[in-house]
Design a protein around this motif. Structure first.
Motif, PDB file in Angstrom:
ATOM      1  N   PRO A 198     116.089  61.769  22.974  1.00 59.80           N
ATOM      2  CA  PRO A 198     116.746  60.575  23.515  1.00 59.80           C
ATOM      3  C   PRO A 198     115.714  59.637  24.146  1.00 59.80           C
ATOM      4  CG  PRO A 198     116.900  62.354  25.084  1.00 59.80           C
ATOM      5  CD  PRO A 198     116.156  62.917  23.895  1.00 59.80           C
ATOM      6  N   GLU A 199     116.189  58.622  24.870  1.00 62.85           N
ATOM      7  CA  GLU A 199     115.260  57.672  25.509  1.00 62.85           C
ATOM      8  C   GLU A 199     114.262  58.373  26.435  1.00 62.85           C
ATOM      9  OE1 GLU A 199     119.008  55.164  24.798  1.00 62.85           O
ATOM     10  OE2 GLU A 199     118.578  57.210  25.440  1.00 62.85           O
ATOM     11  N   GLY A 200     114.710  59.394  27.135  1.00 66.50           N
ATOM     12  CA  GLY A 200     113.839  60.078  28.091  1.00 66.50           C
ATOM     13  C   GLY A 200     112.913  61.094  27.472  1.00 66.50           C
ATOM     14  N   GLY A 201     113.020  61.297  26.166  1.00 68.27           N
ATOM     15  CA  GLY A 201     112.139  62.242  25.489  1.00 68.27           C
ATOM     16  C   GLY A 201     112.653  63.673  25.525  1.00 68.27           C
ATOM     17  N   ILE A 202     111.893  64.553  24.903  1.00 70.96           N
ATOM     18  CA  ILE A 202     112.244  65.970  24.807  1.00 70.96           C
ATOM     19  C   ILE A 202     111.547  66.742  25.926  1.00 70.96           C
ATOM     20  CG2 ILE A 202     111.948  68.037  23.375  1.00 70.96           C
ATOM     21  CD1 ILE A 202     112.253  66.132  20.943  1.00 70.96           C
ATOM     22  N   SER A 203     112.290  67.600  26.614  1.00 73.02           N
ATOM     23  CA  SER A 203     111.711  68.365  27.721  1.00 73.02           C
ATOM     24  C   SER A 203     110.862  69.517  27.191  1.00 73.02           C
ATOM     25  CB  SER A 203     112.822  68.903  28.624  1.00 73.02           C
ATOM     26  OG  SER A 203     113.523  69.950  27.971  1.00 73.02           O
ATOM     27  N   GLU A 204     110.034  70.062  28.050  1.00 66.98           N
ATOM     28  CA  GLU A 204     109.190  71.209  27.681  1.00 66.98           C
ATOM     29  C   GLU A 204     110.052  72.409  27.302  1.00 66.98           C
ATOM     30  OE1 GLU A 204     105.996  71.639  27.296  1.00 66.98           O
ATOM     31  OE2 GLU A 204     105.313  69.649  27.897  1.00 66.98           O
ATOM     32  N   ALA A 205     111.150  72.607  28.053  1.00 68.95           N
ATOM     33  CA  ALA A 205     112.043  73.737  27.763  1.00 68.95           C
ATOM     34  C   ALA A 205     112.686  73.572  26.385  1.00 68.95           C
ATOM     35  CB  ALA A 205     113.115  73.854  28.841  1.00 68.95           C
ATOM     36  N   GLU A 206     113.080  72.357  26.047  1.00 67.72           N
ATOM     37  CA  GLU A 206     113.689  72.093  24.737  1.00 67.72           C
ATOM     38  C   GLU A 206     112.667  72.255  23.620  1.00 67.72           C
ATOM     39  OE1 GLU A 206     117.162  68.923  26.117  1.00 67.72           O
ATOM     40  OE2 GLU A 206     115.134  68.214  25.705  1.00 67.72           O
ATOM     41  N   LEU A 207     111.449  71.830  23.877  1.00 66.88           N
ATOM     42  CA  LEU A 207     110.385  72.006  22.886  1.00 66.88           C
ATOM     43  C   LEU A 207     110.133  73.494  22.640  1.00 66.88           C
ATOM     44  CD1 LEU A 207     108.163  70.678  21.124  1.00 66.88           C
ATOM     45  CD2 LEU A 207     106.635  70.913  23.090  1.00 66.88           C
ATOM     46  N   ASP A 208     110.078  74.279  23.716  1.00 66.74           N
ATOM     47  CA  ASP A 208     109.865  75.727  23.583  1.00 66.74           C
ATOM     48  C   ASP A 208     111.006  76.383  22.804  1.00 66.74           C
ATOM     49  OD1 ASP A 208     107.517  75.498  24.992  1.00 66.74           O
ATOM     50  OD2 ASP A 208     108.383  76.133  26.912  1.00 66.74           O
ATOM     51  N   ALA A 209     112.247  75.948  23.081  1.00 63.44           N
ATOM     52  CA  ALA A 209     113.407  76.510  22.377  1.00 63.44           C
ATOM     53  C   ALA A 209     113.354  76.166  20.889  1.00 63.44           C
ATOM     54  CB  ALA A 209     114.696  75.974  23.001  1.00 63.44           C
ATOM     55  N   ALA A 210     112.948  74.936  20.591  1.00 64.42           N
ATOM     56  CA  ALA A 210     112.843  74.510  19.189  1.00 64.42           C
ATOM     57  C   ALA A 210     111.761  75.305  18.471  1.00 64.42           C
ATOM     58  CB  ALA A 210     112.543  73.013  19.115  1.00 64.42           C
ATOM     59  N   ARG A 211     110.621  75.486  19.139  1.00 65.17           N
ATOM     60  CA  ARG A 211     109.531  76.291  18.563  1.00 65.17           C
ATOM     61  C   ARG A 211     110.007  77.713  18.284  1.00 65.17           C
ATOM     62  NH1 ARG A 211     105.058  73.986  22.283  1.00 65.17           N
ATOM     63  NH2 ARG A 211     103.730  72.767  20.870  1.00 65.17           N
ATOM     64  N   ALA A 212     110.720  78.295  19.235  1.00 64.61           N
ATOM     65  CA  ALA A 212     111.197  79.666  19.087  1.00 64.61           C
ATOM     66  C   ALA A 212     112.175  79.789  17.915  1.00 64.61           C
ATOM     67  CB  ALA A 212     111.878  80.120  20.382  1.00 64.61           C
ATOM     68  N   ALA A 213     112.855  78.685  17.594  1.00 60.73           N
ATOM     69  CA  ALA A 213     113.802  78.684  16.472  1.00 60.73           C
ATOM     70  C   ALA A 213     113.125  78.334  15.149  1.00 60.73           C
ATOM     71  CB  ALA A 213     114.925  77.696  16.750  1.00 60.73           C
ATOM     72  N   GLY A 214     111.799  78.155  15.188  1.00 63.93           N
ATOM     73  CA  GLY A 214     111.058  77.897  13.956  1.00 63.93           C
ATOM     74  C   GLY A 214     110.741  76.446  13.680  1.00 63.93           C
ATOM     75  N   ALA A 215     111.033  75.550  14.641  1.00 68.39           N
ATOM     76  CA  ALA A 215     110.743  74.128  14.438  1.00 68.39           C
ATOM     77  C   ALA A 215     109.260  73.840  14.663  1.00 68.39           C
ATOM     78  CB  ALA A 215     111.583  73.269  15.377  1.00 68.39           C
ATOM     79  N   VAL A 216     108.716  72.954  13.843  1.00 66.01           N
ATOM     80  CA  VAL A 216     107.302  72.571  13.936  1.00 66.01           C
ATOM     81  C   VAL A 216     107.193  71.226  14.652  1.00 66.01           C
ATOM     82  CG1 VAL A 216     105.229  72.004  12.624  1.00 66.01           C
ATOM     83  CG2 VAL A 216     106.810  73.762  11.779  1.00 66.01           C
ATOM     84  N   PRO A 217     106.489  71.143  15.799  1.00 68.89           N
ATOM     85  CA  PRO A 217     106.300  69.854  16.470  1.00 68.89           C
ATOM     86  C   PRO A 217     105.350  68.968  15.654  1.00 68.89           C
ATOM     87  CG  PRO A 217     105.923  71.694  17.970  1.00 68.89           C
ATOM     88  CD  PRO A 217     105.939  72.258  16.586  1.00 68.89           C
ATOM     89  N   VAL A 218     105.711  67.699  15.497  1.00 70.05           N
ATOM     90  CA  VAL A 218     104.871  66.779  14.736  1.00 70.05           C
ATOM     91  C   VAL A 218     104.724  65.454  15.470  1.00 70.05           C
ATOM     92  CG1 VAL A 218     105.605  67.789  12.543  1.00 70.05           C
ATOM     93  CG2 VAL A 218     106.766  65.738  13.414  1.00 70.05           C
TER      94      VAL A 218
END
Length: 247
Positions: A198-218
């Motif tokens: 969203p406008e405020g960006g993605i939090s560190e906790a959300e990034l970690d959860a996405a990584r744990a689910a197999g998402a690749v940060p780009v």
């Protein structure tokens, strides 16, 4: 040529009812003999001719099936962090025009907008109408579904795509292009989950959860893109890389 979605299985004679029938008769003022395109509930597209018409029901005779597909090879699901005002409507409209298979509104930690209960359901209903209108205008073969508003955890649990990508403004090692090349090499670009904050960006906790689910940060480049821009830029790049925007 105008295109309409018909919630029926394909047949030589079909009917268009409700809002679409009123649009055909009252707004477009079409008459018997006029031609249009229909897409039936089983995914068949056809050229059809109006044989009878009134304000509540339009009867058409199907002349020929249309073999050409308007759908991209990659089934792309856009998980979009809730954006405020009319931005969410804009994102959904343009994502559908560009070829997104589905849109998931995600209530993230830094979302300014807060939706729950009846308010969320009402918003989703409006967003679905926007998606349907965009699908008709862009001659899609399906009406992409706008999912109910979900948390990040719910969205990640419900979407088991072969490739998952999360756009993250602080990522400086892997580009979207590099991630797509890796997925193509593995034969994993059949379906793709694209996560945009969203406008405020993605939090560190959300990034970690996405990584744990197999998402690749780009990274989407050297500039910081607005919430209503980032997803559309990424969708364009994905479909360009996969050959959907021309050779």
């Amino acid at each position: 040529m105008h295109r309409f979605f018909v919630p029926q299985l394909y047949n030589e004679t079909m009917t268009i009812e409700g809002v679409d029938a009123r649009h055909i008769s009252k707004v477009l003022r079409m008459q018997p003999g006029a031609q249009l395109q229909i897409v039936s509930d089983d995914g068949v597209s056809a050229l059809a001719e109006i044989t009878a018409i009134d304000s509540e029901c339009v009867t058409v005779h199907c002349l020929e099936k249309l073999a050409e597909s308007h759908e991209p090879a990659v089934r792309l699901i856009l998980a979009q962090g809730l954006a405020k005002g009319e931005k969410m409507e804009f994102i959904i409209q343009k994502a559908v025009e560009m070829g997104a298979y589905s849109v998931v509104p995600v209530a993230m930690e830094h979302s300014v907008v807060r939706l729950d209960g009846a308010k969320a359901a009402k918003k989703v209903e409006r967003w679905q109408k926007i998606a349907e209108s965009a699908a008709k205008q862009s001659k899609r073969d399906i009406i992409p579904k706008v999912q109910p508003v979900q948390t990040m955890a719910q969205m990640l649990a419900a979407n088991d795509c072969a490739t998952k990508i999360i756009a993250y403004e602080c990522e400086d090692k892997k580009s979207l292009k590099a991630a797509l090349k890796e997925a193509q090499a593995k034969g994993a670009l059949t379906d793709l989950l694209l996560i945009i904050g969203p406008e405020g960006g993605i939090s560190e906790a959300e990034l970690d959860a996405a990584r744990a689910a197999g998402a690749v940060p780009v990274s989407l480049g050297r500039r910081i893109l607005r919430a209503e821009t980032a997803g559309l830029v990424a969708i364009s790049a994905i479909f360009y890389e996969t050959g959907d925007l021309g050779d």
